[in-house]
Each structure stands twice: as C-alpha cells, then as structure tokens.
Design a protein around this motif. Sequence first.
Motif, short mmCIF file in Angstrom:
data_model
loop_
_atom_site.label_atom_id
_atom_site.label_comp_id
_atom_site.label_asym_id
_atom_site.label_seq_id
_atom_site.Cartn_x
_atom_site.Cartn_y
_atom_site.Cartn_z
N GLY A 35 0.66 -1.27 0.16
CA GLY A 35 0.08 0.17 0.12
C GLY A 35 0.88 1.25 0.18
N ALA A 36 2.31 1.09 0.28
CA ALA A 36 3.04 2.27 0.47
C ALA A 36 4.41 1.72 -0.10
CB ALA A 36 3.08 2.80 1.70
N ILE A 37 4.84 2.74 -0.99
CA ILE A 37 6.53 2.57 -1.32
C ILE A 37 7.33 3.69 -0.93
CG2 ILE A 37 8.13 2.04 -3.03
CD1 ILE A 37 5.94 0.79 -4.75
N VAL A 38 8.37 3.69 -0.10
CA VAL A 38 8.90 4.88 0.34
C VAL A 38 10.35 4.80 -0.21
CG1 VAL A 38 10.13 6.08 2.34
CG2 VAL A 38 7.61 5.47 2.38
N THR A 39 10.81 5.67 -0.98
CA THR A 39 12.18 5.42 -1.45
C THR A 39 12.99 6.79 -1.00
OG1 THR A 39 11.68 7.22 -3.42
CG2 THR A 39 11.29 4.66 -3.65
N PHE A 40 14.26 6.50 -0.71
CA PHE A 40 15.25 7.62 -0.35
C PHE A 40 16.20 7.52 -1.20
CE2 PHE A 40 19.26 8.54 1.48
CZ PHE A 40 18.65 10.02 2.18
N ALA A 41 16.87 8.80 -1.55
CA ALA A 41 17.97 8.88 -2.63
C ALA A 41 18.85 9.86 -2.11
CB ALA A 41 17.51 9.43 -3.90
N GLY A 42 20.22 9.45 -1.73
CA GLY A 42 21.18 10.26 -1.13
C GLY A 42 21.84 10.84 -2.59
N VAL A 85 12.85 -4.97 1.10
CA VAL A 85 13.64 -3.82 1.47
C VAL A 85 14.53 -3.97 0.17
CG1 VAL A 85 15.72 -3.13 2.97
CG2 VAL A 85 13.83 -4.17 3.81
N GLY A 86 15.09 -2.65 -0.22
CA GLY A 86 16.24 -2.83 -1.05
C GLY A 86 17.19 -1.52 -0.89
N ILE A 87 18.39 -2.14 -1.01
CA ILE A 87 19.26 -0.95 -0.51
C ILE A 87 20.43 -1.13 -1.44
CG2 ILE A 87 20.85 -0.04 1.04
CD1 ILE A 87 19.30 -1.43 3.34
N VAL A 88 20.78 -0.10 -2.33
CA VAL A 88 21.85 -0.14 -3.44
C VAL A 88 22.70 1.26 -3.28
CG1 VAL A 88 22.32 0.23 -5.99
CG2 VAL A 88 20.24 -1.23 -4.99
N ILE A 103 17.34 3.51 -1.43
CA ILE A 103 16.86 2.78 -0.66
C ILE A 103 15.28 2.87 -0.96
CG2 ILE A 103 16.04 2.26 1.96
CD1 ILE A 103 18.64 3.68 2.77
N VAL A 104 14.65 1.54 -0.92
CA VAL A 104 13.26 1.21 -1.08
C VAL A 104 12.86 0.35 0.16
CG1 VAL A 104 11.46 0.20 -2.59
CG2 VAL A 104 13.49 1.49 -3.70
N ILE A 105 11.66 0.92 0.56
CA ILE A 105 10.83 0.04 1.42
C ILE A 105 9.50 -0.17 1.12
CG2 ILE A 105 10.05 -0.14 3.77
CD1 ILE A 105 13.27 -0.26 3.68
N THR A 106 8.90 -1.44 1.04
CA THR A 106 7.71 -1.16 0.64
C THR A 106 6.93 -1.89 1.88
OG1 THR A 106 7.71 -3.86 -0.47
CG2 THR A 106 8.29 -1.82 -1.74
N SER A 107 5.48 -1.54 1.87
CA SER A 107 4.96 -2.20 3.10
C SER A 107 3.25 -2.02 2.81
CB SER A 107 4.95 -1.55 4.32
OG SER A 107 4.86 -0.29 4.39
N ALA A 108 2.32 -2.73 3.70
CA ALA A 108 1.00 -2.49 3.37
C ALA A 108 0.53 -0.95 3.63
CB ALA A 108 0.42 -3.52 4.22
N HIS A 109 1.13 -0.33 4.72
CA HIS A 109 0.66 0.91 5.13
C HIS A 109 2.04 1.82 5.30
CE1 HIS A 109 -3.18 -0.77 5.98
NE2 HIS A 109 -2.50 -1.49 6.57
N ARG A 110 1.75 3.21 5.04
CA ARG A 110 3.00 4.26 4.85
C ARG A 110 3.84 4.20 6.23
NH1 ARG A 110 -1.70 6.98 5.64
NH2 ARG A 110 -1.83 8.99 7.01
N ARG A 111 2.99 4.45 7.26
CA ARG A 111 3.94 4.93 8.62
C ARG A 111 5.15 3.89 8.72
NH1 ARG A 111 3.10 7.92 12.77
NH2 ARG A 111 0.92 8.14 12.29
N ILE A 112 4.84 2.80 8.80
CA ILE A 112 5.94 1.78 8.95
C ILE A 112 7.09 1.77 7.79
CG2 ILE A 112 4.75 0.16 10.54
CD1 ILE A 112 4.56 -1.79 8.19
N PHE A 114 7.75 4.65 6.20
CA PHE A 114 8.51 6.00 6.24
C PHE A 114 9.71 5.53 7.53
CE2 PHE A 114 5.38 8.62 4.29
CZ PHE A 114 6.19 9.25 3.46
N GLU A 115 9.23 4.94 8.57
CA GLU A 115 9.84 4.80 9.81
C GLU A 115 11.26 3.71 9.41
OE1 GLU A 115 7.75 3.29 13.04
OE2 GLU A 115 6.64 5.01 13.29
N ALA A 116 10.91 2.53 8.74
CA ALA A 116 11.82 1.61 8.48
C ALA A 116 13.09 2.46 7.46
CB ALA A 116 11.35 0.61 7.59
N CYS A 117 12.56 3.21 6.46
CA CYS A 117 13.54 3.74 5.59
C CYS A 117 14.34 4.89 6.26
CB CYS A 117 12.68 4.63 4.42
SG CYS A 117 13.77 5.12 3.15
N HIS A 118 13.80 5.47 7.26
CA HIS A 118 14.65 6.47 8.02
C HIS A 118 15.64 5.55 8.96
CE1 HIS A 118 14.49 10.36 10.94
NE2 HIS A 118 15.63 9.98 10.37
N PHE A 119 15.03 4.42 9.32
CA PHE A 119 16.14 3.87 10.12
C PHE A 119 17.36 3.24 9.35
CE2 PHE A 119 17.37 -0.51 11.22
CZ PHE A 119 17.99 -0.61 12.43
#
Lengths: 153, 86
Positions: A35-42, A85-88, A103-112, A114-119
Amino acid sequence: MRPYHQNETGDVYQIVQDAIQLDKLARQVSQPEDGAIVTFAGIVRNNTQGRRTLYLEYEGYETMALRKMSEIGATIKQKWAVNQVGIVHRLGRLEIGETSVGIVITSAHRRIAFEACHFAIDTLKKIVPIWKKEFFEDGEVWIEGDFTQLPTS
Amino acid sequence: MRIMKIKVLLFARLREIVGSEMVELHRNEIFTVRDVWDTLQAEFPQVEGFGKSLLFSLNQEFADLNTRIEDGDELAIFPPVSGGDN
C-alpha cells in the motif's frame, strides 16, 4: 527488465559502479500487497558549508558493506511489518546531483515504511563501511563519520 | 614456533597514509587485534596518533582491540564510516 539482484526473500542489497536507478529498483521489488512504497535517494551536493564541491569519490569494503546492508534489512524486517527492502550503494567517482545510495521500503501501510526507511539510512551511515572523499577546486578531504557513534557489534 | 599469517586491509585515509590497501603480517606472538595494531604502528610510524579514531573488523564483523585473532583471519582497519547521503 530486472536490473537488480533479488535474494531468496525478494530483497535487494547491492553495490554498483554505475548510476542507481531508484525507480527501477522500486518497481522491481513492489508487489500487489503493497500500500506504500517509500524511497530515499542520497545525492551528491554541490557544496560543503559554502565551499564548492567538484565531485566525490566513494570507497568501500565491499564484502563487509554487503553483509552490513543485509543485516540492516534483516533488522528492519524483524522490527516492522515491511514487505521488501532494497538498498543499493554506488562506489567510485560521482558527480554533483548523482545518487550515491538508493533505498526502497515497501509495506501495506505508509507509516512503517517511512520509519523503516529512516532507520535504514541512519544505520547505514553508522555501520556500513563506505567512505567518501570530497574534491574541491583547491584540495580534497576525506569525510569521516562521527566516532562517538560507535557500532556495538 | 608457529608463524601466523594475518591479512590486514586498510581503507580511506588510513590506506592513503600507509600507501597500501593490504598489508600481510607474518608473525608469531600475535593474539589480539591490539597486537596487529601495535605491529602496524611499528612498521608504519606515520599511522601513530590515528589510533584513537579507528574501527576494526575481523572477518567482516566489527571487532575491538581485545578481539582474538586466528591464523588466516582477515582484519580490516578503517576510519569511522561516512557513506550514504551527504
């Protein structure tokens, strides 16, 4: 098109020398359950405290870096109900604006997600053995982490 | 007396200061990471003073100065990490 290598649990932990394709990574690990895909790019920034940066060079202890990246993923999957989890991380010379880590984190809901990607990015910067050297017009300097934040294992 | 062979990997600023990414030590009387670090400092005096801000790993796991070393181990010494974003 599957540019990244997924392990037996479908997660990606990879070190590359060429451009990180975060959109392709996200598409590759995503599933109908998400339900949510959070990505982070450094990204390589064009200055450090106002001093103009020309480019960066990243160096890594690759075998250990990959091991620590997959440890971060395993910790995330224990702590949060994430799907994938994807980390490249990219090594070598990177120009301004290029992506050093994706970094890519996928989950059913957005909150976790976001938290997992930040971690993931905060932990990566403490325990994954990769270093960067910043090149200026008039010199070069290794950027070193904060030694007071020592990893415990 | 048994001679131990220890591969020491060096990274980032430490690699540049020593001028090599890998040093192989053949010694007896090496028991811990501290013994390796002492040996390295004796052979490469330019690394002295660096020791208070270094990390150690043994076979790709974080170690400290008291971690025991076995023949054939891969030790790495490096500055605190700084990868990822800026």
